[in-house]
Structures are given as C-alpha cells and as structure tokens.
Design an enzyme around this catalytic site. Structure first.
Site, PDB file in Angstrom:
ATOM      1  N   HIS A 328       0.796  -1.269  -0.006  1.00  0.00           N
ATOM      2  CA  HIS A 328      -0.041  -0.092   0.026  1.00  0.00           C
ATOM      3  C   HIS A 328       0.845   1.275   0.105  1.00  0.00           C
ATOM      4  O   HIS A 328       0.227   2.458  -0.350  1.00  0.00           O
ATOM      5  CB  HIS A 328      -0.917  -0.086   1.168  1.00  0.00           C
ATOM      6  CG  HIS A 328      -2.204   0.640   0.957  1.00  0.00           C
ATOM      7  ND1 HIS A 328      -2.416   1.862   0.600  1.00  0.00           N
ATOM      8  CD2 HIS A 328      -3.450   0.078   1.153  1.00  0.00           C
ATOM      9  CE1 HIS A 328      -3.710   2.313   0.372  1.00  0.00           C
ATOM     10  NE2 HIS A 328      -4.246   1.314   0.780  1.00  0.00           N
ATOM     11  N   LYS A 408     -30.834   1.165  -7.491  1.00  0.00           N
ATOM     12  CA  LYS A 408     -31.020   2.220  -8.423  1.00  0.00           C
ATOM     13  C   LYS A 408     -32.434   2.184  -9.160  1.00  0.00           C
ATOM     14  O   LYS A 408     -32.952   3.334  -9.331  1.00  0.00           O
ATOM     15  CB  LYS A 408     -30.192   1.923  -9.925  1.00  0.00           C
ATOM     16  CG  LYS A 408     -28.560   2.029  -9.497  1.00  0.00           C
ATOM     17  CD  LYS A 408     -27.824   1.726 -10.613  1.00  0.00           C
ATOM     18  CE  LYS A 408     -26.439   2.333 -10.552  1.00  0.00           C
ATOM     19  NZ  LYS A 408     -25.553   2.063 -11.772  1.00  0.00           N
ATOM     20  N   LYS A 411     -34.137   4.690  -7.246  1.00  0.00           N
ATOM     21  CA  LYS A 411     -33.594   6.163  -7.329  1.00  0.00           C
ATOM     22  C   LYS A 411     -32.586   6.154  -6.190  1.00  0.00           C
ATOM     23  O   LYS A 411     -32.790   7.420  -5.606  1.00  0.00           O
ATOM     24  CB  LYS A 411     -34.395   6.921  -7.624  1.00  0.00           C
ATOM     25  CG  LYS A 411     -35.190   6.926  -8.909  1.00  0.00           C
ATOM     26  CD  LYS A 411     -36.156   8.005  -9.264  1.00  0.00           C
ATOM     27  CE  LYS A 411     -36.729   7.897 -10.548  1.00  0.00           C
ATOM     28  NZ  LYS A 411     -37.407   6.677 -10.846  1.00  0.00           N
ATOM     29  N   ILE A 412     -31.956   5.280  -5.701  1.00  0.00           N
ATOM     30  CA  ILE A 412     -30.903   5.514  -4.488  1.00  0.00           C
ATOM     31  C   ILE A 412     -29.518   5.198  -4.969  1.00  0.00           C
ATOM     32  O   ILE A 412     -29.473   4.233  -5.510  1.00  0.00           O
ATOM     33  CB  ILE A 412     -31.614   4.344  -3.384  1.00  0.00           C
ATOM     34  CG1 ILE A 412     -32.740   4.837  -2.564  1.00  0.00           C
ATOM     35  CG2 ILE A 412     -30.480   4.042  -2.360  1.00  0.00           C
ATOM     36  CD1 ILE A 412     -33.335   3.727  -1.773  1.00  0.00           C
ATOM     37  N   PRO A 414     -26.560   3.354  -4.346  1.00  0.00           N
ATOM     38  CA  PRO A 414     -26.126   2.050  -3.932  1.00  0.00           C
ATOM     39  C   PRO A 414     -24.943   2.205  -2.782  1.00  0.00           C
ATOM     40  O   PRO A 414     -25.276   1.635  -1.679  1.00  0.00           O
ATOM     41  CB  PRO A 414     -25.589   1.120  -4.926  1.00  0.00           C
ATOM     42  CG  PRO A 414     -26.220   1.749  -6.382  1.00  0.00           C
ATOM     43  CD  PRO A 414     -26.418   3.178  -5.945  1.00  0.00           C
ATOM     44  N   ASP A 415     -24.137   3.010  -2.981  1.00  0.00           N
ATOM     45  CA  ASP A 415     -23.014   3.203  -2.149  1.00  0.00           C
ATOM     46  C   ASP A 415     -23.341   3.775  -0.766  1.00  0.00           C
ATOM     47  O   ASP A 415     -23.044   3.030   0.126  1.00  0.00           O
ATOM     48  CB  ASP A 415     -21.830   3.761  -2.623  1.00  0.00           C
ATOM     49  CG  ASP A 415     -20.853   3.859  -1.827  1.00  0.00           C
ATOM     50  OD1 ASP A 415     -20.046   2.792  -1.399  1.00  0.00           O
ATOM     51  OD2 ASP A 415     -20.324   5.059  -1.054  1.00  0.00           O
ATOM     52  N   TYR A 437     -15.075   5.404   8.469  1.00  0.00           N
ATOM     53  CA  TYR A 437     -14.839   5.928   7.066  1.00  0.00           C
ATOM     54  C   TYR A 437     -14.886   4.969   5.854  1.00  0.00           C
ATOM     55  O   TYR A 437     -14.677   4.050   6.079  1.00  0.00           O
ATOM     56  CB  TYR A 437     -13.555   6.954   6.965  1.00  0.00           C
ATOM     57  CG  TYR A 437     -12.373   6.114   6.568  1.00  0.00           C
ATOM     58  CD1 TYR A 437     -11.916   5.889   5.559  1.00  0.00           C
ATOM     59  CD2 TYR A 437     -11.733   5.311   8.258  1.00  0.00           C
ATOM     60  CE1 TYR A 437     -10.679   4.710   5.463  1.00  0.00           C
ATOM     61  CE2 TYR A 437     -10.428   4.363   7.555  1.00  0.00           C
ATOM     62  CZ  TYR A 437     -10.077   4.260   6.455  1.00  0.00           C
ATOM     63  OH  TYR A 437      -8.829   3.456   6.149  1.00  0.00           O
ATOM     64  N   GLN A 540     -15.357   0.429  -1.028  1.00  0.00           N
ATOM     65  CA  GLN A 540     -15.772  -0.295  -2.282  1.00  0.00           C
ATOM     66  C   GLN A 540     -14.868  -0.269  -3.423  1.00  0.00           C
ATOM     67  O   GLN A 540     -14.312   0.797  -3.834  1.00  0.00           O
ATOM     68  CB  GLN A 540     -17.008   0.713  -2.827  1.00  0.00           C
ATOM     69  CG  GLN A 540     -17.529  -0.008  -4.056  1.00  0.00           C
ATOM     70  CD  GLN A 540     -18.735   0.795  -4.708  1.00  0.00           C
ATOM     71  OE1 GLN A 540     -19.186   0.462  -5.801  1.00  0.00           O
ATOM     72  NE2 GLN A 540     -19.116   2.045  -4.068  1.00  0.00           N
TER      73      GLN A 540
END
Length: 610
Positions: A328, A408, A411-412, A414-415, A437, A540
C-alpha cells in the site's frame, strides 16, 4: 513439482506491461492535472466539530469547541500554520501525499496483514500441468487514461507498481523505484519452496520471452528446488520493521547476500509458486484463498515463499488459488485491482504460441549466507508470522438477495445505502456509533492517493437509533434514511474534491512539529484522538473480473470491510483480529446481512420509493 502452463501467462502479462507503463500515453494528461487544494481553515474546523457530535461525549465536545475557537482565532497559531501549509502546497505536487508517504514509511508494524493488501483472483481449475503455469503473460499494451466524473485521473501509481520495493531502515523505511532508471530491470524474481531465482524475461534481442519459453524456465526452477528451504530468508520480511531493519543490516554485510537482495529489490515483480494450502470446501474457498494471498498461511505453509517488501507479488497456488499481494506504500488498492482485471482479461485473449528457437540460459538461484545471527532472526520471524496468521479473522459473504439494480430502481445511491446498512449493523452489535470512514480516490489531482468519506454522522446516528424503535413510523425511518444518505453523498463530494478534514488537521499538526511550535491543544485533545481512532474502515473496490479485495484492520480494535457490487449481488470481505475479544467478523457479517434485508423491506413498505 511442475507448475502448469496457466501460470506462465500471468507472468508474461506482468513483465510485458512493465515496459509500457512508464512511457505509456496516459502521462500526456499528467501535467494538466490540478494540484490538491488546501481547504479553508474555518471550513475544516466547523466540519470537524460536526463530525465529532455522534462519537464523543457532550462535555468533551464542549471542551473541543473552546479549543477550536482558540485555534482558529484571528492572528492565532491556526492561521500561522494554515499560511505555512498553503505555502507548502504551492511548492509541492501534492501536500497530502508527501505527508501520508512519510507516515507510511515511518510505521514499524509488519507489512504482512497490517499494511499490504490483497486481491484474490477468481478460482482457477488446474487439471493438468499446463493449467497453472499458463497463469504467468502480458500483452504489450498501455493502459488507457482513467476518468472519474469526466475528469482525467492521475496515472502515476501505475508506474510505481513494478520494479519497485520498500527497503527497511533503522529510523524509517524508503521506497525505491527502479523502473525509472536509465537501465530498467528486465527480470522477475521467482520463489518456489522458499528459494529465490532470477528469471530474465527478455531475450538478448530485446523481445519478451514467449509463453513456451517462460514455461520451460519455470519448469527448470521447480526442478531445481524440490525441497523447502530450511533457512527461508523471505520470512524475514514478515518481521516488524525495526527487527527486519537490523536483520537487513546484518545480511548486507556479506557481498553475496547484498547482491541477492539487490536482485530481488530491482526485479519487475515477485512471482510466488506456492505449495498446497489447507483443503477447503467450495463454500470456504474464498476465505482460505484470501488468507493465503494476505499472509500465506503461516511458516509451515507459504508465508516464507514471499517477499512482502516488493510492491507487487503474483501468487499462484498449485490448487488454483491466485492473486496479488500488494504494498500500500506505493499505490492504492483500486489501482492494483485495475491491473488485476487487466491481467485476467488478457489471460482470456487468444494468442499465437511460438516455440522457443534459441536455447535459454538456466535461471540462476539467489544464494544467501546465513550466519547464526540471521538464523536467530529467521526463527523469530517464524514465530511472529504464525501469531499474525492465527490472529487474522477473515470472512467473505456473497449477499445474493439483491444488488445495485434494485437500489437504482428505487433511485437510491447504492454506495450510500450500503454505508448506512453497515452503520446499522455496527449499531445493532454494539449499541453505539463509532468513528468510521469509506476510502475515496483523490486521483483527479496530481499525485492523488486517498481521502476519507466520513460515514458516521449525526444523520446516520439518528437513522440507526430510530430504525429498531417501534414507536417510529416507517415514513419517519425512510425520511431519516434519505437524510443520512444525502449527507453521505455530500461527504463523498467533499472528500473527492480535496476538502477532507483528517488530512488537513494532520498536515497542520505535522507543520507545528516541523516548525517547533508548541503543539496546539486541539491536537492533544481527547476528541482528536477519538476522531482518528477508526473502528470501522470500509472501501468499495470494483472488479470487472470478480476479484476479491482483502485488507487487514489498521488497528487491533478495528474492522476492515471491502465490498464490491454487481447488478445482482454484493460481496463483502470483513477482517478483524481474534485478540480483540469485542470484535467478531462472522457475527458482523451476519448482522449486516440482516440489516440489508430489513432496509430493503423498509423500502418496499414505503410508497415514496416504489
């Protein structure tokens, strides 16, 4: 043991991309990328106080408000540090990346699990000797420029993934990038049975080795190392950085050792040809594969068959488990995942296999002279590695009840919806909100890395506390959910536009130390420590090929959660440490599944979302 032909294709893929990444056409966008801005001081202070509301006590918040007011007053220390930071930003490509890079190489924790991340490739079925070795080939193509919201993204991290390595130091580590040298490396390091070999992947005329040629060379390596090395040097890279730096200094006193280490460090990447792993059912494959990619299973399995300091390790197990272990320090997980998708997609392309024409030199084994002092470090590393392997709790859940298409259709986002489900699951387990976070990319800025999207807010706290309250009507709960998701989307916008609180405050505090100013009370305050004490780190990570992202918790008391979405399902990978008795990754995943089902039921009952 002879590794099948499938392994060769992955090796060929990785080594050929190394020649094109550094000079690829994507760098044409680099000079036009904006520099990361420094947020306004007052904005950050106000934002900070709002984020503290759900995670600190009222008296603590009252005290912090007084400290913040003192810090940002006209002519005060806050304004002085802000001016210094703005000046630094004008003289550096990215003021946050330079700060986070320093923090990363200063860390003394072992890289394995605690810092390095993993990507598990979809399961391969190696039925014959060609199946595994074919996993090692790269078509000479440059990666296209990536965009986010129509804006070109910084592609520099791709040039840092290959021919790079982290070097242990007594005070702090260093990162070296050999791909930028006038004579870039043309070899990879191959590890088999904890023995290291150097494999040139270019012919004398500059053409890359064919798949057939690589297969022959890997066969030679496997035949040359039939037994596991009794003194595995690779296990040393699992030590804490302080111990490893001392062992490293002892190693390089010997010229043979020093030359072998240099060869590994300069190599394009490390290819780990693993032995067997514990048998697992199909249902548990992802979990066992994730553990192998993250740490190798312990000293008795494949943990010594690694060089965790290398930025990129391609791991191929004889049963079909494949993936990347990645540093990382040099690049972000999402960047590695793009490379993983590219490798897997390229493996599926038809190709013309050319038989080798010119006899190839035998791959050379790298030798190490092991002194009693080094042997002592090796034994210490075996013991500490086994503790790390036993301590990591990794769980995988494929939530197949619905995916992003259903959300979707409502109409939302997803994340935002998944983030609120995670908040609800944590609250149901612990009856409290915690600092948490979601990672966001800053790659629309020059040298951009990651920023924090703050998931725990006053709005999310109001939602999770109301969700199981029988006195609340469903319409009220939906209202609270919509508000919480709206705030999360706003926080996302703030993060990706460079208006993050954490980076700004840490940057100011580090400048206070650099300028030898008495550390302002706002940075020694209990609220500041609580703010940075994340108990839930999420990200994500999208994969077109079905790769699983894996990461270990940053803190012993925290969870790490990676997830990826398709139209029909959501896959979660959750990690925790067994030594933290309060945490339970398996329980959190189960509670999260219930939260996702309950929130879907709430949507179905609300006429506004149908």
């Amino acid at each position: 043991m002879l590794y099948p032909y499938g392994l060769v294709k992955s090796c060929h893929l990785v080594k050929s991309v190394s020649a094109s990444l550094v000079t690829g056409r994507y760098f044409t966008h680099q000079t036009g990328l904006p520099s990361l801005p420094v947020p306004p001081l007052q904005q950050t202070c106000e934002y900070y106080l709002s984020l503290l509301e759900p995670i600190v006590e009222m008296e603590e918040l009252k005290r912090t408000k007084e400290l913040v007011e003192e810090f940002q007053k006209a002519g005060g220390v806050g304004e002085r540090l802000q001016r210094s930071l703005e000046m630094k930003a004008r003289n550096t490509d990215n003021w946050v990346s330079s700060t986070t890079k320093s923090i990363a190489v200063d860390s003394l924790v072992p890289l394995v699990v605690h810092s390095n991340v993993g990507a598990v490739f979809p399961q391969m079925d190696f039925k014959d000797k060609d199946g595994q070795t074919r996993s090692c080939m790269f078509y000479s193509e440059t990666l296209p420029v990536e965009y986010m919201g129509g804006k070109p993204m910084c592609m520099k991290q791709y040039s840092q993934m290959l021919s790079s390595c982290r070097i242990p130091g007594l005070e702090k580590d260093s990162l070296v990038f050999h791909g930028k040298s006038s004579n870039p490396p043309k070899h990879i390091t191959v590890v088999h049975n904890s023995q290291f070999f150097v494999l040139d992947v270019y012919n004398s005329d500059g053409t890359p080795l064919t798949v057939d040629q690589l297969y022959v060379q890997l066969e030679r390596i496997c035949n040359s190392s039939p037994e596991i090395n009794a003194e595995p040097v690779g296990i040393l890279t699992t030590l804490d950085r302080n111990s490893w730096s001392k062992a490293y200094i002892s190693l390089i006193k010997d010229k043979i050792n020093k030359d072998s280490l240099s060869t590994i460090e300069r190599s394009i990447c490390t290819v780990c040809l693993d032995g067997p792993i514990p048998q697992a059912s199909d249902e548990m494959y992802n979990t066992y594969a994730g553990l192998q990619i993250m740490h190798g299973g312990g000293s008795q399995w494949n943990s010594a068959n690694r060089w965790f300091d290398k930025t990129l390790q391609l791991i191929i197990g004889e049963e079909g488990a494949q993936g990347f272990n990645m540093s990382h320090s040099a690049a972000d997980g999402t960047v590695f995942m793009v490379l993983a998708d590219y490798v897997i997609a390229s493996m599926k392309k038809p190709e013309k296999i050319l038989s080798p024409v010119v006899p190839l030199p035998k791959p050379q084994k790298l030798h190490f002279n092991i002194t009693p002092d080094i042997k002592k470090y090796i034994e210490e590393a075996k013991q500490s590695m086994d503790i790390i392997a036993q301590n990591l709790d990794l769980r995988v859940m494929v939530f197949s009840h619905y995916g992003k298409k259903v959300l979707k259709d409502h109409k939302i986002s997803p994340d935002a919806f998944i983030q609120m489900a995670i908040q609800l699951a944590y609250y149901r387990m612990y009856q409290r909100c915690c600092p948490s976070y979601e990672a966001a990319s800053l790659r629309t800025f020059r040298d951009g890395r990651v920023a924090a999207i703050y998931s725990t807010t006053s709005a999310s706290a109001a939602f999770v506390k109301a969700f199981d309250d029988p006195k609340k009507k469903n319409t009220e709960k939906v209202d609270l959910l919509e508000k919480a998701m709206k705030v999360h989307r706003w926080n996302t916008g703030m993060a990706i536009s460079g208006q993050e609180v954490e980076g700004h405050l840490i940057g100011l505090s580090m400048l206070a130390a650099e300028e030898e100013i008495s550390m302002p009370d706002v940075f020694t305050d209990i609220s500041f420590h609580k703010f940075l004490d994340y108990r839930l780190s999420t990200s994500q990570v999208t994969s077109k090929s079905g790769c699983l992202p894996c990461a270990g918790p940053a803190l012993l008391e925290s969870y790490d959660m990676c997830y990826s979405l398709t139209n029909v399902d959501i896959t979660f990978v959750v990690t925790a440490y067994h030594t933290c008795k309060e945490n339970n990754a398996a329980q959190l995943i189960q509670v999260l599944e219930n939260a996702l089902l309950d929130m879907r039921a709430l949507l179905a009952q609300s006429p506004r979302t149908n």
